[in-house]
Every structure is written in structure tokens, then in C-alpha cells.
Design an enzyme around this catalytic site. Sequence first.
Site, mmCIF file in Angstrom:
data_model
loop_
_atom_site.group_PDB
_atom_site.id
_atom_site.type_symbol
_atom_site.label_atom_id
_atom_site.label_comp_id
_atom_site.label_asym_id
_atom_site.label_seq_id
_atom_site.Cartn_x
_atom_site.Cartn_y
_atom_site.Cartn_z
ATOM 1 N N CYS A 36 0.807 -1.225 0.000
ATOM 2 C CA CYS A 36 0.000 0.000 0.000
ATOM 3 C C CYS A 36 0.840 1.275 0.000
ATOM 4 O O CYS A 36 0.316 2.362 -0.237
ATOM 5 C CB CYS A 36 -0.955 -0.011 1.190
ATOM 6 S SG CYS A 36 -2.015 -1.469 1.236
ATOM 7 N N HIS A 55 -3.263 6.691 3.028
ATOM 8 C CA HIS A 55 -3.760 5.420 2.505
ATOM 9 C C HIS A 55 -5.149 5.130 3.089
ATOM 10 O O HIS A 55 -5.373 5.280 4.293
ATOM 11 C CB HIS A 55 -2.789 4.297 2.875
ATOM 12 C CG HIS A 55 -3.319 2.934 2.574
ATOM 13 N ND1 HIS A 55 -3.840 2.605 1.347
ATOM 14 C CD2 HIS A 55 -3.435 1.823 3.351
ATOM 15 C CE1 HIS A 55 -4.241 1.345 1.374
ATOM 16 N NE2 HIS A 55 -4.018 0.850 2.569
ATOM 17 N N ASN A 74 -10.455 -0.350 0.156
ATOM 18 C CA ASN A 74 -9.001 -0.278 0.160
ATOM 19 C C ASN A 74 -8.468 -0.840 -1.156
ATOM 20 O O ASN A 74 -8.609 -2.020 -1.431
ATOM 21 C CB ASN A 74 -8.479 -1.092 1.358
ATOM 22 C CG ASN A 74 -6.964 -1.107 1.458
ATOM 23 O OD1 ASN A 74 -6.257 -0.738 0.541
ATOM 24 N ND2 ASN A 74 -6.463 -1.565 2.593
#
Length: 319
Positions: A110, A245, A275
Site C-alpha cells: 500500500c 492510505h 481499500n
Amino acid sequence: MGLRILGTGSALPARSVTNDDLSEFLDTSDEWIFPRTGIKSRRICAEETLDDLSVEASRLALEAAGVTPDQLDLIICSTTSGDHLIPAEACAIAERLGASCPAFDVSAACAGFVFALDVADGYFARGRAERVLVVAAEKMSRLVDWEDRATCVLFGDGAAAAVLGAGGESPLAMRLETEPSVEILHVPGIGGSSPYDRTEHPANVLTMEGRRVFKFGVNAICSSVSALCEEAGVSVEDIDHFVFHQANERILSSAVTRLGIDPAKVARVLEETGNISSACIPLALDRLVRSGELSSGQLVVLVGFGAGLDTGACLLRWE
């Protein structure tokens, strides 16, 4: 020499999967998912490939930048879930765009988009490139266990891109870190069919220790913001936009509270996307750009964190 972001673009699958959709085959509900995650829906590839999304995001970024594929000196793709193990996803993007520059992938989960920015910055500093396309593309739907309600509800698919140009004063500060830990957030590799291999090969799906990831995420955001501000000689209050994030709303809210920042300054897209690993940050950045919320001279902090445990953070002055 520094870098400037000349244009951004993003692409999501057409299929939106709501929490109610998931409740049709999982023991879950919107009432269970949304309060715990901040996610109402996520985009899942049904007809599109990740190549398709990557190329669409790239074309939009190139158009916004006024740059043609033949003017690119480098293509970097951040992905952990590409359509190809070999070749790199970046090579597939280059082929579809008609570019002939070097192309390769980076894998930092990520945090990958910020790691890719740092790689591009190194090329600019050495005079090896003038125009670089950075793409973050993730098809998380191929990695999750769709029978595990604790993980599959969190993730989605998508791609986002940025065209970078040499010059400018950014990044004002850059911070890359790894706290080595494999098992906290993990997808095993491919087992293969070697007749000599006697090792154990677990299921090739994502597993995650949620509480440890939560603690790591909050600490990564807070420590990174503080370190960037100290390095650049600015205060947290000077920052105009925070692009973190998009892992979980509880992580974002906890970090906002601890840092004492205005929640309105924090970009949020996860309610409708979930996500998307390394694509979260450039997707949120593209939304800010296209909505007109980003203005020249404003300060923008990017913080990505994830498996590894990797953290990538940078402070940019928008130009």
C-alpha cells in the site's frame, strides 16, 4: 532537481459491490461493515482487466499533462496484484500506450505509489529522465478469501496514475521506512508444480492480523507527518491537504485525532472504493485535482503504509 506532478488520472471497474450485496453470500451486513470500516461499497473487476484500468488511468493522466506516450522516458507501476507475474505490469501498459521507454514494477504494497515517486525522483536527480509515468494498479479481488468476512469486505480494485516532470521544488521531504514483518499482512507465493519441492504451500489468499495493522497504520501516519514537517521546517497546521492510505476509517479518524488536524483537510474516498492498496493515494489525489480543491502553492502530504511493514511518505508543494 526535484519533480512536478503534471497530470493525474484514475479508473475504476464499472461493477459496484455494496455491503448489502456481500450479505447475500456472507454472514455480514451494512450495519456490521460500515461502522467498523467506513466502507459502503467497493468496485470489483467483472469485465475489465487490470491492464484495461491501468491504461485508462494512464491515458487520462497523459491527457491532463499534455504529454504523449512517445515523450515518456520511464514507466513505473506499483502493484502487488498485476495481470502478469512476467512481464511487469508496466510493460503491458507501455505496449498498450505505444510507448518505447524502459518500464518496470515496484512492489511495496500500500506504500508503493510513494516508493515509486522516490524512484522517479532519483531518475530526475541523475538527469536520466524528463517525463515519467507512475501508475498504481491493484486487483485486490483476486487476492482475498471471499469466504472471510473480516478481510474481503475491506478491499476493491482500481488504478490511478500521475505524469511527473523534472524540475520544481518537490518533494520538500521524503521518508521511506520498513519495520520488517511478513506474517502480519501476507499473501503466500505460488506453489508451482516442481516434483522436488517438499515445502508447505498455504492457500494463496490474503491473511491479516487486524489489530496489529490498525496500530501500525495509526503510528505510521502520525510519525510520518511529524517527521516530514520537521524535515521541511513547516508546522502541521501549514499543511493544506492530507492524502493518507485509505485502509479503514477508524485508522484515519484515530490519526486525525492524535495529530489534532482539521478532518476537512483529509482526503477520503474509501466509502465508495474500499481499500485499493497502492492505488488509494493517487486515486484520492486525482479526485482533489479534478474537483479543483488543489491550488498552486498548497502543501500536500502523502502517507502510504502496508504489508512489509512498509511506510512511504512525502511532502509536496503543488505547482
